[in-house]
Design a protein around this motif. Structure first.
Motif, PDB file in Angstrom:
ATOM      1  N   LEU A 256       0.844  -1.197   0.000  1.00 36.20           N
ATOM      2  CA  LEU A 256       0.000   0.000   0.000  1.00 36.20           C
ATOM      3  C   LEU A 256       0.878   1.244   0.000  1.00 36.20           C
ATOM      4  N   ALA A 257       1.864   1.253   0.915  1.00 37.25           N
ATOM      5  CA  ALA A 257       2.737   2.415   1.002  1.00 37.25           C
ATOM      6  C   ALA A 257       3.455   2.639  -0.329  1.00 37.25           C
ATOM      7  N   HIS A 258       3.909   1.527  -0.925  1.00 37.63           N
ATOM      8  CA  HIS A 258       4.611   1.637  -2.205  1.00 37.63           C
ATOM      9  C   HIS A 258       3.723   2.182  -3.301  1.00 37.63           C
ATOM     10  N   SER A 259       2.476   1.622  -3.341  1.00 36.83           N
ATOM     11  CA  SER A 259       1.592   2.014  -4.434  1.00 36.83           C
ATOM     12  C   SER A 259       1.187   3.476  -4.316  1.00 36.83           C
ATOM     13  N   LEU A 260       1.273   4.039  -3.069  1.00 26.74           N
ATOM     14  CA  LEU A 260       0.915   5.454  -2.907  1.00 26.74           C
ATOM     15  C   LEU A 260       2.048   6.368  -3.361  1.00 26.74           C
ATOM     16  N   ARG A 261       3.243   5.818  -3.446  1.00 23.84           N
ATOM     17  CA  ARG A 261       4.388   6.674  -3.733  1.00 23.84           C
ATOM     18  C   ARG A 261       4.313   7.343  -5.100  1.00 23.84           C
ATOM     19  N   THR A 262       3.960   6.555  -6.132  1.00 28.41           N
ATOM     20  CA  THR A 262       3.951   7.107  -7.489  1.00 28.41           C
ATOM     21  C   THR A 262       2.897   8.212  -7.633  1.00 28.41           C
ATOM     22  N   PRO A 263       1.620   7.922  -7.238  1.00 28.11           N
ATOM     23  CA  PRO A 263       0.636   9.022  -7.336  1.00 28.11           C
ATOM     24  C   PRO A 263       1.088  10.240  -6.525  1.00 28.11           C
ATOM     25  N   LEU A 264       1.726  10.006  -5.411  1.00 27.92           N
ATOM     26  CA  LEU A 264       2.163  11.125  -4.572  1.00 27.92           C
ATOM     27  C   LEU A 264       3.241  11.935  -5.298  1.00 27.92           C
ATOM     28  N   ALA A 265       4.117  11.216  -6.018  1.00 26.39           N
ATOM     29  CA  ALA A 265       5.157  11.916  -6.782  1.00 26.39           C
ATOM     30  C   ALA A 265       4.509  12.793  -7.855  1.00 26.39           C
ATOM     31  N   VAL A 266       3.447  12.255  -8.491  1.00 27.14           N
ATOM     32  CA  VAL A 266       2.742  13.031  -9.529  1.00 27.14           C
ATOM     33  C   VAL A 266       2.122  14.276  -8.902  1.00 27.14           C
ATOM     34  N   ILE A 267       1.484  14.067  -7.718  1.00 22.19           N
ATOM     35  CA  ILE A 267       0.835  15.208  -7.040  1.00 22.19           C
ATOM     36  C   ILE A 267       1.888  16.263  -6.694  1.00 22.19           C
ATOM     37  N   THR A 268       3.039  15.811  -6.148  1.00 24.13           N
ATOM     38  CA  THR A 268       4.102  16.749  -5.778  1.00 24.13           C
ATOM     39  C   THR A 268       4.566  17.550  -6.996  1.00 24.13           C
ATOM     40  N   ASP A 269       4.698  16.821  -8.105  1.00 18.57           N
ATOM     41  CA  ASP A 269       5.113  17.457  -9.351  1.00 18.57           C
ATOM     42  C   ASP A 269       4.154  18.568  -9.759  1.00 18.57           C
ATOM     43  N   GLU A 270       2.839  18.214  -9.744  1.00 25.27           N
ATOM     44  CA  GLU A 270       1.795  19.184 -10.126  1.00 25.27           C
ATOM     45  C   GLU A 270       1.820  20.368  -9.157  1.00 25.27           C
ATOM     46  N   ALA A 271       2.014  20.041  -7.857  1.00 30.20           N
ATOM     47  CA  ALA A 271       2.008  21.097  -6.846  1.00 30.20           C
ATOM     48  C   ALA A 271       3.171  22.056  -7.078  1.00 30.20           C
ATOM     49  N   GLU A 272       4.295  21.506  -7.498  1.00 29.81           N
ATOM     50  CA  GLU A 272       5.455  22.366  -7.768  1.00 29.81           C
ATOM     51  C   GLU A 272       5.158  23.311  -8.927  1.00 29.81           C
ATOM     52  N   LEU A 287      -0.416  22.364  -1.027  1.00 29.88           N
ATOM     53  CA  LEU A 287      -0.367  21.001  -1.563  1.00 29.88           C
ATOM     54  C   LEU A 287       1.004  20.376  -1.337  1.00 29.88           C
ATOM     55  N   LEU A 288       2.050  21.159  -1.554  1.00 25.83           N
ATOM     56  CA  LEU A 288       3.411  20.648  -1.378  1.00 25.83           C
ATOM     57  C   LEU A 288       3.652  20.184   0.063  1.00 25.83           C
ATOM     58  N   GLN A 289       3.225  21.029   1.006  1.00 24.80           N
ATOM     59  CA  GLN A 289       3.414  20.684   2.431  1.00 24.80           C
ATOM     60  C   GLN A 289       2.690  19.387   2.777  1.00 24.80           C
ATOM     61  N   GLN A 290       1.421  19.295   2.339  1.00 20.12           N
ATOM     62  CA  GLN A 290       0.636  18.108   2.663  1.00 20.12           C
ATOM     63  C   GLN A 290       1.246  16.865   2.016  1.00 20.12           C
ATOM     64  N   ALA A 291       1.706  17.039   0.769  1.00 21.63           N
ATOM     65  CA  ALA A 291       2.296  15.883   0.072  1.00 21.63           C
ATOM     66  C   ALA A 291       3.552  15.426   0.813  1.00 21.63           C
ATOM     67  N   GLU A 292       4.303  16.376   1.345  1.00 18.37           N
ATOM     68  CA  GLU A 292       5.521  15.995   2.075  1.00 18.37           C
ATOM     69  C   GLU A 292       5.165  15.228   3.355  1.00 18.37           C
ATOM     70  N   ALA A 293       4.114  15.723   4.039  1.00 21.30           N
ATOM     71  CA  ALA A 293       3.688  15.025   5.264  1.00 21.30           C
ATOM     72  C   ALA A 293       3.274  13.591   4.938  1.00 21.30           C
ATOM     73  N   MET A 294       2.548  13.423   3.802  1.00 16.38           N
ATOM     74  CA  MET A 294       2.123  12.082   3.406  1.00 16.38           C
ATOM     75  C   MET A 294       3.348  11.210   3.091  1.00 16.38           C
ATOM     76  N   ALA A 295       4.319  11.777   2.425  1.00 19.42           N
ATOM     77  CA  ALA A 295       5.515  11.006   2.067  1.00 19.42           C
ATOM     78  C   ALA A 295       6.237  10.525   3.323  1.00 19.42           C
ATOM     79  N   GLN A 296       6.263  11.384   4.349  1.00 18.63           N
ATOM     80  CA  GLN A 296       6.932  10.988   5.602  1.00 18.63           C
ATOM     81  C   GLN A 296       6.220   9.802   6.252  1.00 18.63           C
ATOM     82  N   GLN A 297       4.896   9.890   6.297  1.00 14.41           N
ATOM     83  CA  GLN A 297       4.134   8.793   6.885  1.00 14.41           C
ATOM     84  C   GLN A 297       4.416   7.484   6.140  1.00 14.41           C
ATOM     85  N   ILE A 298       4.460   7.587   4.810  1.00 10.67           N
ATOM     86  CA  ILE A 298       4.696   6.380   4.012  1.00 10.67           C
ATOM     87  C   ILE A 298       6.077   5.802   4.333  1.00 10.67           C
TER      88      ILE A 298
END
Ligand SMILES: Nc1ncnc2c1ncn2[C@@H]1O[C@H](COP(=O)(O)OP(=O)(O)OP(=O)(O)O)[C@@H](O)[C@H]1O
Ligand SMILES: [Mg+2]
Length: 463
Positions: A256-272, A287-298
Motif C-alpha cells: 500500500l505504502a509503495h503504491s501510494l508513492r507514485t501518485p504522490l510523486a505526480v501530485i508533488t510534481d503538479e504542486a510544484e 499542496l506541497l506541504q501536505q504531500a511531504e507530510a504524506m511522504a513521511q508517513q509512508i
C-alpha cells in the motif's frame, strides 16, 4: 512486536496456584490421613490386646494364690509354696498379693514390705477387678472370696502396678511413631519424585514455547503425552496461522505504502508547477506541504514493516559489546570525519533482553544522529546496574533545547533544515524502545554539566 516476557524460573514453580503446589497439598493430605489412620488404629489395637493379656495373667495369679493357700488343723492359713512368678518376692517391686481371713490371719507377699492391699475388691466368690491405690501407686487389683471350713470368709487379692501396663503401651506408641514418621518422609519424597516425573512434559512445553518466542525451534518440537499433545499441535497450527496473517498484513502495508508513492510523486510534481505560477503559489505551497507530510508517513510505515519482519526471525537476547561493535564501525565509515569511542568497564559482557536486530537498528538511529551533529567525537559508555544496562551516546554537537527534545520523537520533526534527513529516526527509535521496555531519555549535556553542549541519548535496557 513481541515484548519482554518472563518464563517460570525454577523457584517460581511452587508459587500459589501452581500445579506442583496442588499436587503437593494433595499428597500431604493423603499421607496425613493414611499415616494418622494407621497410628490411631494400631495404638488402639495394641493397647486393647496387651490389656487383655495383662488381665488374663492377673486372673491366673489370683486363682493360683487361692489354690496354694491351705488351712492348717488349728484354723490358721499357710502358703504351700511361693507363687510361680518370682516378681512377687521383690520388695515394693509393684507385684503384690494378700490373703486375709475375717477375725483371723493375714498372709502377704514378700514384696509387700510396707502397707497393705485394700481387700474391697474381694467381696464375692466371683472374681472382680478394679484400679485401686496400691503401696507404690495406682494398681490393678483382682480379688474374690472363699469360705473356710468353719464358714469364715477368706479374701484373696492380687495387685500389680498400673504403670507396667502404661509403660508397655507408651513404649509401643513411641516406637510406632518413629517408624511412621520415617514412612511419611519416604512417602512424601516419592510423591515429590512423582510430581517431578509427571510434570516434566509441561516443563518441556514451557521451554519449547520460550524457544518459539525467542525465534528458535519452530514449530514446537518433541513428543508429548496424550493429554497435552492436542494442545501442542493446536498451538503449532495457531502460531503458523498467526504468523501467516501478520506476514500478509505486513506485505500489504508495504504494498500500500509503495503504491501510494507514485501518485504522490505526480501530485508533488503538479504542486510544484502550481507553486511556480504566481497566481496559484499559495495553493501550490499548501499542496506541497501536505504531500511531504504524506511522504513521511509512508516512509515511516515502510521502515516499521521492514524492521518488524527482521525481528520475527531473530532472537530475544543480545550480547552487548558484540551487537554494538559492527554498528560503531559502520557509523565510523559513514561519518568519516568524526571519532567514535566506546567506553566499557573492564571485562564487560552483558546480555540484554532485546532482539539483536531491533537493538542494532535503535543504536544505528541514535549513533547516526550523533555522527551527523557532532563537531568532532561521539562517545558511547555502557555500565551495568542490577536489573538493567545503561547505555549513553553523547556527542559534542549543538544539542537541542528542552522544547525541541519534547517534540523530537514525533514523525517528521526536524530542526536543522541544512542537514539531510527525513525526521523519522527518533520516531522509529522511540517505537522500538517502547516495544522492548527500554527507557529512552534525551538530555542536553549542558544540563548535567558533563560536557559542553551536545546531546546525550540514554538507554536503560532490561538485562
Ligand atoms: N544528536 C543530535 N544533536 C542535535 N540535534 C539532534 C540530534 N539528534 C537529533 N537531533 C534533532 O532532532 C531531529 C529529529 O531527529 P531524527 O533522527 O528523528 O530525524 P533526522 O535525523 O533529521 O532524519 P532521519 O534520522 O530520519 O534521517 C533532527 O532533525 C535534529 O534536528
Ligand atoms: Mg536521524
Amino acid at each position: 512486536m513481541s515484548g519482554p516476557h518472563l518464563h517460570p524460573a525454577p523457584g517460581r514453580r511452587w508459587q500459589a496456584g501452581s500445579l506442583r503446589l496442588r499436587f503437593l497439598c494433595a499428597i500431604l493430605l493423603w499421607v496425613a490421613i493414611g499415616i494418622g489412620g494407621i497410628w490411631y488404629s494400631a495404638t488402639r489395637v495394641f493397647a486393647r490386646h496387651i490389656e487383655l493379656q495383662y488381665h488374663d495373667e492377673l486372673y491366673g495369679h489370683v486363682r493360683e494364690l487361692a489354690d496354694l493357700v491351705t488351712e492348717t488343723g488349728d484354723g490358721h492359713l499357710r502358703l504351700m509354696r511361693p507363687l510361680s512368678d518370682p516378681r512377687f518376692l521383690e520388695p515394693l517391686g509393684g507385684f503384690y498379693w494378700q490373703v486375709t481371713v475375717d477375725k483371723g490371719d493375714t498372709l502377704r507377699s514378700g514384696s509387700l514390705t510396707r502397707g497393705a492391699l485394700d481387700d474391697n475388691v474381694a467381696h464375692s466368690p466371683q472374681v472382680f477387678h478394679a484400679v485401686d491405690s496400691g503401696p507404690t501407686g495406682p494398681a490393678i487389683t483382682y480379688g474374690f472370696t472363699r469360705l473356710t471350713s468353719d464358714r469364715r470368709v477368706i479374701h484373696y487379692v492380687i495387685a500389680t502396678d498400673k504403670r507396667y501396663l502404661d509403660q508397655a503401651i507408651a513404649g509401643f506408641t513411641v516406637e510406632l511413631s518413629v517408624w511412621l514418621v520415617v514412612l511419611a518422609i519416604a512417602l512424601i519424597g516419592t510423591g515429590l519424585l512423582a510430581i517431578a516425573f509427571a510434570l516434566r512434559p509441561l516443563d518441556r512445553l514451557v521451554l519449547a514455547v520460550a524457544a518459539l518466542r525467542d525465534g528458535r525451534g519452530e514449530p514446537l518440537q518433541g513428543r508429548y503425552p496424550d493429554e497435552i499433545a492436542p494442545l501442542v499441535s493446536d498451538l503449532n497450527a495457531y502460531v503458523a496461522e498467526n504468523r501467516a496473517i501478520i506476514e500478509r498484513s505486513r506485505v500489504q502495508a508495504g504494498n500500500l505504502a509503495h503504491s501510494l508513492r507514485t501518485p504522490l510523486a505526480v501530485i508533488t510534481d503538479e504542486a510544484e508547477t502550481l507553486a511556480g505560477d504566481p497566481q496559484t503559489r499559495a495553493q501550490g505551497n499548501v499542496l506541497l506541504q501536505q504531500a511531504e507530510a504524506m511522504a513521511q508517513q509512508i516512509d515511516y510505515q515502510l521502515a516499521r514493516a521492514r524492521s518488524g519482519a527482521a525481528a520475527r526471525t531473530s532472537g530475544r537476547s543480545s550480547p552487548l559489546p558484540d551487537v554494538i561493535a559492527p554498528v560503531l564501525s559502520a557509523m565510523g565509515r559513514l561519518h568519516r570525519d568524526k571519532l567514535f569511542r566506546l567506553q566499557l568497564p573492564p571485562d564487560f559482557t552483558a546480555k540484554v533482553a532485546v532482539d539483536p536486530v531491533d537493538l542494532a537498528e535503535l543504536l544505528s538511529i541514535l549513533l547516526d544522529n550523533a555522527g551527523k551533529w557532532a563537531r568532532t567525537a561521539v562517545t558511547v559508555t555502557i555500565d551495568r546496574h542490577p536489573a538493567q544496562v545503561r547505555l549513553r551516546i553523547a556527542d559534542d554537537g549543538p544539542g537541542m533545547t528542552a522544547e525541541q527534545i519534547a517534540t523530537a520523537c514525533a514523525i517528521g520533526t526536524r530542526f536543522d533544515p541544512a542537514m539531510p534527513g527525513s525526521g523519522l529516526g527518533l520516531a522509529i527509535a522511540r517505537d522500538i524502545a517502547e516495544g522492548w521496555g527500554i527507557t529512552l531519555n534525551l538530555t542536553c549535556a549542558d544540563a548535567d554539566g558533563a560536557q559542553a553542549g551536545g546531546l546525550v541519548a540514554e538507554l536503560l535496557i532490561p538485562a
